[in-house]
Design an enzyme around this catalytic site. Sequence first.
Site, short mmCIF file in Angstrom:
data_model
loop_
_atom_site.label_atom_id
_atom_site.label_comp_id
_atom_site.label_asym_id
_atom_site.label_seq_id
_atom_site.Cartn_x
_atom_site.Cartn_y
_atom_site.Cartn_z
N LYS A 96 0.87 -1.17 0.00
CA LYS A 96 0.00 0.00 0.00
C LYS A 96 0.91 1.23 0.00
O LYS A 96 1.58 1.53 0.98
CB LYS A 96 -0.91 0.01 1.24
CG LYS A 96 -1.67 1.33 1.36
CD LYS A 96 -2.51 1.41 2.62
CE LYS A 96 -2.81 2.87 2.93
NZ LYS A 96 -3.62 3.05 4.14
N ALA A 104 -9.50 5.60 4.04
CA ALA A 104 -9.44 6.73 4.98
C ALA A 104 -10.70 7.57 4.99
O ALA A 104 -11.28 7.84 3.94
CB ALA A 104 -8.25 7.63 4.68
N GLY A 105 -11.09 7.95 6.18
CA GLY A 105 -12.16 8.91 6.36
C GLY A 105 -13.47 8.34 6.87
O GLY A 105 -14.33 9.08 7.37
N ASN A 132 -9.06 1.85 9.54
CA ASN A 132 -8.35 1.48 10.76
C ASN A 132 -8.97 2.18 11.97
O ASN A 132 -9.58 1.57 12.84
CB ASN A 132 -6.86 1.82 10.61
CG ASN A 132 -5.99 1.27 11.73
OD1 ASN A 132 -4.81 1.01 11.54
ND2 ASN A 132 -6.52 1.04 12.92
N THR A 133 -8.85 3.51 11.99
CA THR A 133 -9.25 4.27 13.17
C THR A 133 -10.72 4.09 13.53
O THR A 133 -11.07 3.99 14.71
CB THR A 133 -8.97 5.77 12.94
OG1 THR A 133 -7.62 5.89 12.48
CG2 THR A 133 -9.13 6.57 14.21
#
Lengths: 70, 261
Positions: B102, B189-190, B211-212
């Site tokens: 990635k 992301a996001g 992830n987050t």
Amino acid sequence: MTKIVQIYLNGKPVEIMEEDTIANLLIQEGLLNKRIAVALNQAVISRQQYAVTRVYDQDKLEIVTAVGGG
Amino acid sequence: MADDILLLGKRCYHSRLLVGTGKYENFEQTVLAVEAAGAEIITVAIRRMNLGQNQNEPNLLEFISPEKYTILPNTAGCYSAQEAVYTCQLARELLNGHSLVKLEVLGDQKTLFPNLKETLLAAKVLVDDGFEVMVYTSDDPIVAQELENMGCIAVMPLAAPIGSGLGIRNPYNLQLIIEQAQVPIIVDAGVGTASDAAIAMELGCDGVLMNTAIAQAKHPVLMAKAMNLGVQAGRKAFLAGRMPRRLYAQASSPLADTISL
């Protein structure tokens, strides 16, 4: 008599025996056969080369592994 | 309906949820979240070993085994093409020649938006060197096309800044990217919650990487399950094809033979 030289291991100055091999250094760190990758002066060293690759004064050795990330 | 497969390069996957391994309390929780997410592709970061003490400290790859999962090493934290390429070379050695990476080359610490100039440079070098590159990029359709043309096997536009949880900020750009693409488009992301993941999939994305949103949820393992279902729901809705939007109501019950007084 073996000379002591200084190298940079993961950015930190450490003293090693002159012309020691990567394999020896990894044994001292307890890292042989661990899931790691090694680069010497920004060139990746394959594990088959650990025993024959020598580290010289002021060389930069990097030992990396996988950690949590996204 | 026939098996709905995600084809990445030469590999086939059933799960369309890709997850990261950062910010968890411990490796045990990471494993539980990965399992609840049903993910098959797992991102990891490459970092310097902690030397000295902790020689017997467990390693992430003992918990998330490359034999069981497709490990996707990232270049997070790289701000130049050169750093990113170097990181990928180390990752390939670490993972015994595994060439899937990635690529992310960041441009700014505050937004973590990609530096597209460096990203394009790194992508070229990596593709030429035989890497299978999944590339984090902005939601610019022109750049997405460029990265595909260069030979990246998946293009991964952000939905919002990394770790922001702001959801799908520009569905129109994502739609443009999806419409023109011949390689999988994965929102990277996001995403903040399961409905965000579902929206991304309803737009026609081939997958979502996060992830987050899982790791920083109050209950990460439960959120992992929610994301798993959100991605599946969104994918099925996309395949089913939604009804058209109408301004006025349209009765669901027959208009004829109503009972009147």
